[in-house]
Design a protein around this motif. Structure first.
Motif: not given
Length: 199
Positions: A154-157, A172-177
């Motif tokens: 699950r680790l992603t940038d 599908r969330r790929h954002w940190c905030s």
């Protein structure tokens, strides 16, 4: 690029940072829009505050610049390992060595001591000069746990430029905030509006 020293979080913790100290550690260097950069380990004082907030050092540890530099160096090596994992590339040997060196810094056994009055006893050492080694070892161990555990998939940038934070993806969330998600959606909408119409 301006460097703004602060101990105040500008963004909420990235998803997964509550569970993995290593994510919180890597995300202590934050790229913001407009060329701004915030380093929560940028000075000995902010480093001491960051460590104390996470139970890795007493508030009065008196962190020196050399200690802050060592932590920033480990952070960059952990960042390199995260980047390699996310991109599916081999890890840099120097990054692996740095994490393994940090892992070996903390003693795992209580050492034998001798008190003149009471004789021999065992205790785990933690004098001031070993606080950094314990912090480095704890951060390295958490990095290894994340990279070898079930959450590694699950680790992603963060998918919002210029953000440089890492997170654990949920769906599908790929954002940190929320702020980064809004910025990414606005950039996509702008790109659609400004694309030439096929004609």
């Amino acid at each position: 690029m301006s460097r703004t020293p602060t101990a105040e979080p500008v963004l909420p913790p990235a998803p997964g940072a509550e569970d993995y100290l290593a994510l919180d550690f890597v995300n202590s260097a934050i790229a913001l829009p407009g060329g701004q950069f915030i380093d929560l380990l940028g000075t000995p004082e902010t480093t001491n505050h960051w460590l104390a907030e996470r139970g890795l050092a007493p508030a009065d540890a008196g962190v020196q610049e050399m200690c802050a530099t060592q932590l920033r160096s480990l952070r960059e090596h952990v960042r390199a390992l995260f980047a390699a994992r996310v991109a599916g590339l081999p890890a840099l040997p120097a990054a692996l060595s740095a994490v393994n060196d940090a892992l070996s810094k903390a003693p795992t056994a209580a050492l034998l001591h001798w008190d003149e009055k009471n004789g021999p006893y065992r205790a785990t050492p933690c004098p001031t000069n070993e606080i950094l080694d314990r912090a480095l070892a704890t951060l390295a161990a958490n990095t290894a746990d994340l990279l070898t555990g079930p959450d590694a998939e699950r680790l992603t940038d963060c998918g919002s430029t210029p953000c440089n934070r890492y997170l654990l993806r949920h769906g599908r969330r790929h954002w940190c905030s929320v702020r980064c998600g809004d910025r990414a959606r606005a950039a996509r909408a702008y790109a659609r509006r400004t694309q030439p119409k096929p004609g």
